[in-house]
Design a protein around this motif. Structure first.
Motif, PDB file in Angstrom:
ATOM      1  N   TYR A 110      -5.389 -10.506   4.291  1.00 11.49           N
ATOM      2  CA  TYR A 110      -6.447 -10.009   5.162  1.00 11.49           C
ATOM      3  C   TYR A 110      -7.449 -11.109   5.495  1.00 11.49           C
ATOM      4  CZ  TYR A 110     -10.239  -7.168   6.982  1.00 11.49           C
ATOM      5  OH  TYR A 110     -11.227  -6.650   7.777  1.00 11.49           O
ATOM      6  N   TRP A 151      -4.005  -1.339  13.091  1.00 12.83           N
ATOM      7  CA  TRP A 151      -3.719  -0.708  11.811  1.00 12.83           C
ATOM      8  C   TRP A 151      -3.686   0.801  11.968  1.00 12.83           C
ATOM      9  CZ3 TRP A 151      -6.754   2.465   8.565  1.00 12.83           C
ATOM     10  CH2 TRP A 151      -6.208   2.681   7.294  1.00 12.83           C
ATOM     11  N   GLY A 154      -2.777   4.999   6.463  1.00 13.39           N
ATOM     12  CA  GLY A 154      -1.709   5.121   5.470  1.00 13.39           C
ATOM     13  C   GLY A 154      -0.646   4.042   5.545  1.00 13.39           C
ATOM     14  N   GLU A 155      -0.831   3.076   6.403  1.00 13.02           N
ATOM     15  CA  GLU A 155       0.170   2.019   6.593  1.00 13.02           C
ATOM     16  C   GLU A 155      -0.085   0.864   5.615  1.00 13.02           C
ATOM     17  OE1 GLU A 155       2.051   0.191  10.566  1.00 13.02           O
ATOM     18  OE2 GLU A 155      -0.095  -0.209  10.343  1.00 13.02           O
ATOM     19  N   THR A 156       0.967   0.373   4.978  1.00 16.17           N
ATOM     20  CA  THR A 156       0.826  -0.775   4.080  1.00 16.17           C
ATOM     21  C   THR A 156       0.832  -2.063   4.901  1.00 16.17           C
ATOM     22  OG1 THR A 156       3.210  -1.093   3.774  1.00 16.17           O
ATOM     23  CG2 THR A 156       2.102   0.455   2.262  1.00 16.17           C
ATOM     24  N   ASP A 157       0.404  -3.161   4.274  1.00 13.46           N
ATOM     25  CA  ASP A 157       0.430  -4.462   4.960  1.00 13.46           C
ATOM     26  C   ASP A 157       1.840  -4.833   5.391  1.00 13.46           C
ATOM     27  OD1 ASP A 157      -2.294  -4.831   4.713  1.00 13.46           O
ATOM     28  OD2 ASP A 157      -2.140  -6.051   2.903  1.00 13.46           O
ATOM     29  N   LYS A 158       2.804  -4.529   4.541  1.00 19.38           N
ATOM     30  CA  LYS A 158       4.203  -4.843   4.846  1.00 19.38           C
ATOM     31  C   LYS A 158       4.689  -4.057   6.076  1.00 19.38           C
ATOM     32  CE  LYS A 158       8.661  -5.240   2.588  1.00 19.38           C
ATOM     33  NZ  LYS A 158       9.427  -5.014   1.364  1.00 19.38           N
ATOM     34  N   ASP A 159       4.327  -2.784   6.126  1.00 19.86           N
ATOM     35  CA  ASP A 159       4.707  -1.955   7.277  1.00 19.86           C
ATOM     36  C   ASP A 159       4.014  -2.437   8.550  1.00 19.86           C
ATOM     37  OD1 ASP A 159       6.227  -0.381   5.585  1.00 19.86           O
ATOM     38  OD2 ASP A 159       4.654   1.134   5.322  1.00 19.86           O
ATOM     39  N   HIS A 160       2.738  -2.796   8.414  1.00 17.62           N
ATOM     40  CA  HIS A 160       1.968  -3.302   9.555  1.00 17.62           C
ATOM     41  C   HIS A 160       2.604  -4.584  10.094  1.00 17.62           C
ATOM     42  CE1 HIS A 160      -2.416  -4.006  11.144  1.00 17.62           C
ATOM     43  NE2 HIS A 160      -1.540  -3.971  12.112  1.00 17.62           N
TER      44      HIS A 160
END
Length: 181
Positions: A110, A151, A154-160
């Motif tokens: 981030y 963003w 509920g989304e993870t960094d990996k999913d983003h």
């Protein structure tokens, strides 16, 4: 009087004249780092991101010498030459896929910038903020894809990151269709 912008700085030409011709032929930019004070070694940077010289110690703990600097410069320039020769026959789509393969391995941090830089000059970047914003540019072609992924709850960094990469690939496909039409 105007200052001419030479991609190879004067001090590099003085310290390493044996590499100037190769660097000019490759079209790279070599600049002297800021803040050379108190007897520190000169630090030369390739295209503003790769440090070529100015290290204090080698991996074995011995002092970094002028010969080590010359080996490092030679290794870097050779890597660029070899990568350009290897990618000369690749299509734009294949070169884009090389950059995207590295993008997909990236772990977002981030408020940081993720960079992909291939030795042949192909590159991509992403600003990791609340929305991931970035693009992919290929040497000699220019920008081939751009995306911005906001963003989602509920989304993870990996999913983003995966969604951002999917958006880059979709933009690339769209631009390729426009070029073909």
């Amino acid at each position: 009087m105007t200052k001419t912008t030479n991609p190879i700085c004067r001090s590099f030409r003085q310290d390493f004249p044996q590499f100037v011709e190769r660097a000019e032929a490759l079209g790279v930019r070599i600049a002297l780092g800021e803040g050379r004070r108190n007897g520190r070694e000169r630090v030369f940077w390739l295209d503003g991101y790769k440090q070529l010289t100015g290290y204090t110690t080698r991996s074995d703990g011995s002092p970094f010498t002028l010969a080590d600097a010359a080996r490092n410069i030679d290794k870097t320039l050779t890597r660029i030459e070899e990568d350009r020769a290897a990618t000369a026959s690749l299509s734009v789509a294949d070169r884009f896929a090389r950059v995207m393969a590295e993008f997909r391995q990236m772990v977002p941090q981030y408020r940081m910038i993720g960079e992909v830089r291939q030795p042949n000059g192909d590159r991509g970047h992403c600003f990791f903020m609340a929305e991931y914003d970035g693009d992919v540019s290929l040497e000699g072609v220019g920008e081939v894809a751009k995306a911005k992924a906001k963003w989602q709850q509920g989304e993870t960094d990996k999913d983003h990151m995966a969604r951002f990469c999917d958006m880059l690939e979709a933009d690339f496909a769209k631009r390729q269709e426009e070029v073909a039409a």
